[in-house]
Design an enzyme around this catalytic site. Structure first.
Site, PDB file in Angstrom:
ATOM      1  N   HIS A 174      -3.122 -39.145  42.590  1.00 59.47           N
ATOM      2  CA  HIS A 174      -3.224 -39.834  43.879  1.00 59.47           C
ATOM      3  C   HIS A 174      -3.090 -38.814  45.011  1.00 59.47           C
ATOM      4  O   HIS A 174      -3.844 -38.858  45.993  1.00 59.47           O
ATOM      5  CB  HIS A 174      -2.136 -40.901  44.005  1.00 59.47           C
ATOM      6  CG  HIS A 174      -2.535 -42.255  43.516  1.00 59.47           C
ATOM      7  ND1 HIS A 174      -2.565 -42.573  42.185  1.00 59.47           N
ATOM      8  CD2 HIS A 174      -2.918 -43.370  44.189  1.00 59.47           C
ATOM      9  CE1 HIS A 174      -2.942 -43.838  42.038  1.00 59.47           C
ATOM     10  NE2 HIS A 174      -3.165 -44.347  43.242  1.00 59.47           N
ATOM     11  N   HIS A 209       6.154 -40.851  41.127  1.00 60.37           N
ATOM     12  CA  HIS A 209       6.116 -39.394  41.090  1.00 60.37           C
ATOM     13  C   HIS A 209       7.350 -38.802  41.745  1.00 60.37           C
ATOM     14  O   HIS A 209       7.929 -39.391  42.654  1.00 60.37           O
ATOM     15  CB  HIS A 209       4.871 -38.855  41.805  1.00 60.37           C
ATOM     16  CG  HIS A 209       3.600 -39.061  41.059  1.00 60.37           C
ATOM     17  ND1 HIS A 209       3.257 -38.314  39.959  1.00 60.37           N
ATOM     18  CD2 HIS A 209       2.582 -39.928  41.269  1.00 60.37           C
ATOM     19  CE1 HIS A 209       2.084 -38.719  39.508  1.00 60.37           C
ATOM     20  NE2 HIS A 209       1.657 -39.697  40.279  1.00 60.37           N
TER      21      HIS A 209
END
Length: 325
Positions: A92, A139
């Site tokens: 991303h 993350h």
């Protein structure tokens, strides 16, 4: 190094969710069509090329490094769809860095706008996506920083050859054969995971979409269909936004996206049973059958290949027929 749900510095949940959506399929199926149909097909094709290779390299790197997602607890995960994927680097963050920077690099000078405007847009886009992945618990900060730097490195290496790749896709006689073979080979030989992961299917559909866009562009060239603005109109300027211009843009986007979604659904319904029949896989549990590599790769590749082909060839031809070009 990991921030949880309550971190105030990352802003509201709505902002973080929006940032995550800037790297998901819904965004791509709106952004690339809007760019190609309403803004600049030349620019849109090149953005797709950058996106495909950045995402492919990022997904393959994840499956080589194999770092797990942040542990929960202590992190509160607000998203579970990508939990089966590995964590390092954040794809991303890679797409959220590569797309706005490539948009700036490719459009500045071709379009007339203040450089500061492009820099601010790229910075805000990148920051929103990167922060969202930490906020959503998917993350660590290290994953995001690595994804950001990795995307910049790929752009430095890859940006100088984007024009060559697009010209090859358009003009070389055997381009479709090479494109399809290359993308298929990349999808087949890149995954050696012991267990199923969403990364395999996502990468197959990214490769399929890239191949479809490239092949559709080649067919446009062969048929003399030029979607690019004439060279004598460069540099392009932002036209005044009238009701007619705005209405046509929205109508093109609405009609075109519906066609792309119908193409996706139709191809999905056709390819999954066909792949199961060819490889003799039971269709009793469709979800389980779809996770088999023999089914997942061809159905994703073919389905999204047709979506990409429709994006640059079928839908623009329909617009021309309807007087919406």
């Amino acid at each position: 190094m990991v921030l949880g749900q309550g971190t105030e510095l990352l802003g509201s949940r709505e902002q973080r969710s929006l940032g995550t959506e800037l790297g998901n399929e819904l965004f791509y199926i709106l952004f690339f069509p809007f760019c190609i149909w309403n803004v600049d097909a030349w620019l849109g094709r090149r953005l797709v090329i950058v996106w495909v290779w950045v995402m492919y390299v990022g997904q393959c790197t994840k499956d080589v490094v194999r770092w797990p997602r942040p542990a929960s607890p202590p992190v509160v995960k607000l998203e579970v769809f990508y939990s089966s994927e590995y964590s390092m680097p954040s794809t991303h963050a890679m797409s959220g860095t590569a797309i706005p920077l490539a948009l700036l690099l490719l459009s500045y000078g071709r379009w007339q706008y203040p450089l500061i405007f492009g820099l601010i847009l790229a910075f805000c886009w990148c920051l929103l996506v990167c922060c969202s992945r930490i906020y959503m618990g998917m993350h660590s900060i290290l994953d995001v920083i690595a994804g950001f730097l990795y995307a910049i490195l790929i752009l430095i290496v890859f940006h100088p050859v984007v024009d060559l790749i697009d010209n090859f896709n358009l003009t070389y006689k055997y381009a479709p054969l090479i494109i399809i073979s290359l993308h298929l080979a990349l999808g087949i030989f890149s995954f050696t995971l012991d267990t199923w992961s969403t990364s395999r299917g996502d990468t197959a559909q990214i490769l399929g979409c890239g191949a479809g866009v490239a092949c559709g562009s080649h067919v446009n060239y062969l048929m003399g269909i030029d979607l690019d603005p004439p060279p004598d109109t460069l540099p392009l300027s932002l036209s005044s936004l009238t009701v007619t211009v705005f209405g046509k843009a929205i109508l093109r986007l609405l009609i075109g996206v519906i066609i792309l979604l119908l193409t996706k659904v139709a191809m999905k319904k056709a390819t999954i049973p066909l792949a199961c029949k060819i490889f003799r896989i039971p269709l009793d549990d469709v979800r389980k059958a779809r996770q088999r590599m023999e089914v997942e790769l061809p159905y994703r590749y073919i389905t999204y290949g047709m979506v990409g082909f429709s994006l640059v060839f079928v839908v623009p031809c329909l617009f021309s027929f309807m007087g919406l070009s």
